[in-house]
Design a protein around this motif. Sequence first.
Motif, short mmCIF file in Angstrom:
data_model
loop_
_atom_site.label_atom_id
_atom_site.label_comp_id
_atom_site.label_asym_id
_atom_site.label_seq_id
_atom_site.Cartn_x
_atom_site.Cartn_y
_atom_site.Cartn_z
N ALA A 197 -0.10 52.90 -70.71
CA ALA A 197 0.29 52.83 -72.12
C ALA A 197 -0.55 51.81 -72.89
CB ALA A 197 1.78 52.48 -72.23
N LEU A 198 -0.83 50.66 -72.29
CA LEU A 198 -1.64 49.65 -72.97
C LEU A 198 -3.04 50.17 -73.26
CD1 LEU A 198 -0.48 46.47 -71.04
CD2 LEU A 198 -0.21 46.87 -73.50
N ARG A 199 -3.63 50.89 -72.30
CA ARG A 199 -4.98 51.43 -72.50
C ARG A 199 -4.94 52.55 -73.54
NH1 ARG A 199 -10.06 51.61 -70.04
NH2 ARG A 199 -9.47 50.40 -68.23
N ALA A 200 -3.98 53.46 -73.41
CA ALA A 200 -3.91 54.62 -74.30
C ALA A 200 -3.59 54.24 -75.75
CB ALA A 200 -2.87 55.61 -73.78
N ARG A 201 -2.66 53.32 -75.93
CA ARG A 201 -2.20 52.99 -77.29
C ARG A 201 -2.98 51.89 -77.96
NH1 ARG A 201 4.38 53.22 -76.53
NH2 ARG A 201 4.39 55.12 -75.27
N HIS A 202 -3.53 50.95 -77.16
CA HIS A 202 -4.17 49.78 -77.76
C HIS A 202 -5.57 49.50 -77.23
CE1 HIS A 202 -0.42 48.86 -79.79
NE2 HIS A 202 0.21 49.03 -78.63
N GLY A 203 -6.05 50.34 -76.32
CA GLY A 203 -7.40 50.15 -75.77
C GLY A 203 -7.52 48.92 -74.89
N ILE A 204 -6.40 48.45 -74.34
CA ILE A 204 -6.40 47.24 -73.51
C ILE A 204 -6.43 47.65 -72.05
CG2 ILE A 204 -5.12 45.17 -72.84
CD1 ILE A 204 -3.84 45.25 -75.68
N PRO A 205 -7.52 47.31 -71.34
CA PRO A 205 -7.59 47.63 -69.91
C PRO A 205 -6.76 46.65 -69.10
CG PRO A 205 -9.56 46.45 -70.58
CD PRO A 205 -8.73 46.66 -71.83
N ALA A 206 -6.47 47.05 -67.87
CA ALA A 206 -5.59 46.24 -67.03
C ALA A 206 -6.24 45.87 -65.70
CB ALA A 206 -4.28 46.97 -66.75
N LEU A 207 -5.87 44.71 -65.24
CA LEU A 207 -6.12 44.25 -63.89
C LEU A 207 -4.73 44.33 -63.24
CD1 LEU A 207 -8.24 42.82 -62.04
CD2 LEU A 207 -7.41 40.68 -63.00
N LEU A 208 -4.58 45.12 -62.19
CA LEU A 208 -3.27 45.30 -61.58
C LEU A 208 -3.04 44.29 -60.47
CD1 LEU A 208 -3.12 49.20 -61.32
CD2 LEU A 208 -2.08 47.73 -63.06
N MET A 209 -1.84 43.74 -60.41
CA MET A 209 -1.50 42.84 -59.30
C MET A 209 -0.32 43.42 -58.54
SD MET A 209 0.00 39.46 -61.15
CE MET A 209 1.06 39.62 -62.60
N THR A 210 -0.39 43.24 -57.22
CA THR A 210 0.65 43.78 -56.37
C THR A 210 0.72 43.04 -55.05
OG1 THR A 210 1.49 45.79 -55.30
CG2 THR A 210 -0.90 45.55 -55.42
N GLY A 211 1.90 43.01 -54.49
CA GLY A 211 2.09 42.47 -53.15
C GLY A 211 2.07 43.58 -52.11
N ALA A 212 2.03 44.82 -52.58
CA ALA A 212 2.03 45.98 -51.68
C ALA A 212 0.60 46.30 -51.25
CB ALA A 212 2.64 47.18 -52.40
N PRO A 213 0.46 46.94 -50.10
CA PRO A 213 -0.89 47.38 -49.70
C PRO A 213 -1.42 48.39 -50.73
CG PRO A 213 0.68 47.62 -47.88
CD PRO A 213 1.46 47.26 -49.10
N LEU A 214 -2.69 48.27 -51.09
CA LEU A 214 -3.26 49.16 -52.11
C LEU A 214 -3.11 50.62 -51.73
CD1 LEU A 214 -6.50 47.25 -53.18
CD2 LEU A 214 -4.24 47.26 -54.26
N ALA A 215 -3.21 50.94 -50.44
CA ALA A 215 -3.08 52.32 -50.00
C ALA A 215 -1.70 52.90 -50.32
CB ALA A 215 -3.35 52.42 -48.50
N SER A 216 -0.69 52.04 -50.45
CA SER A 216 0.67 52.51 -50.71
C SER A 216 0.90 52.89 -52.18
CB SER A 216 1.69 51.45 -50.30
OG SER A 216 1.65 50.37 -51.21
N LEU A 217 -0.06 52.57 -53.04
CA LEU A 217 0.13 52.83 -54.47
C LEU A 217 -0.05 54.30 -54.83
CD1 LEU A 217 -1.69 49.73 -56.00
CD2 LEU A 217 0.75 50.04 -55.51
N GLY A 218 -0.77 55.05 -54.00
CA GLY A 218 -0.92 56.48 -54.23
C GLY A 218 -1.91 56.81 -55.34
N ASP A 219 -1.99 58.09 -55.62
CA ASP A 219 -2.95 58.60 -56.61
C ASP A 219 -2.60 58.21 -58.03
OD1 ASP A 219 -4.51 59.76 -54.67
OD2 ASP A 219 -3.57 61.73 -54.86
N ARG A 220 -1.34 57.93 -58.29
CA ARG A 220 -0.90 57.60 -59.65
C ARG A 220 -1.65 56.41 -60.23
NH1 ARG A 220 4.02 54.98 -60.66
NH2 ARG A 220 4.07 54.97 -62.88
N VAL A 221 -2.07 55.49 -59.35
CA VAL A 221 -2.75 54.29 -59.81
C VAL A 221 -4.05 54.62 -60.55
CG1 VAL A 221 -4.12 53.74 -57.75
CG2 VAL A 221 -3.21 51.90 -59.14
N LYS A 222 -4.66 55.76 -60.22
CA LYS A 222 -5.91 56.16 -60.90
C LYS A 222 -5.69 56.37 -62.38
CE LYS A 222 -7.73 58.40 -56.80
NZ LYS A 222 -7.90 59.69 -56.13
N ASP A 223 -4.48 56.81 -62.76
CA ASP A 223 -4.17 57.04 -64.17
C ASP A 223 -4.29 55.76 -65.00
OD1 ASP A 223 -3.58 59.67 -63.52
OD2 ASP A 223 -1.42 59.32 -63.39
#
Length: 140
Positions: A82-108
């Motif tokens: 939403a931040l990228r689509a509505r305001h052009g703000i890119p994100a750096l994602l932070m997580t305590g979960a293994p990156l592999a567990s985030l699935g394909d949705r993270v590409k969006d």
Amino acid sequence: MNSDSSASTTASRLLRVLIVEDESLVSLFLQGVLRDLGHEVSGIAPSLRTALAFAAGTPTDLAIVDVGLAGDGGDGIDAAVALRARHGIPALLMTGAPLASLGDRVKDAQPLGFLAKPYTEADVERALNAAVAQLPPRGA
């Protein structure tokens, strides 16, 4: 500890960063780290809805978004999209979960990178350096 070489990279581009994190201790720690690195915190949002409100009214170069965000409107991936689509703000994602567990949705979210929790000031600096390299110059 001499971090002149990495500090000079981020010093060449000071960022206005929106923190999107629902755990107040984590967001306050991250705010201190960002300020220590010379960046400005444009806001701290505990939810997607609050993040969009900050983004609408405050100049922001980058959002650091917790993937596990709870609350109004959706999780951290929804917030990053939403931040990228509505305001052009890119994100750096932070997580305590293994990156592999985030699935394909993270590409969006088209993240500029990831910050694994728990992290150190040096981890934040490295992630920001990598993100800055992908940002267009201001005013471009």
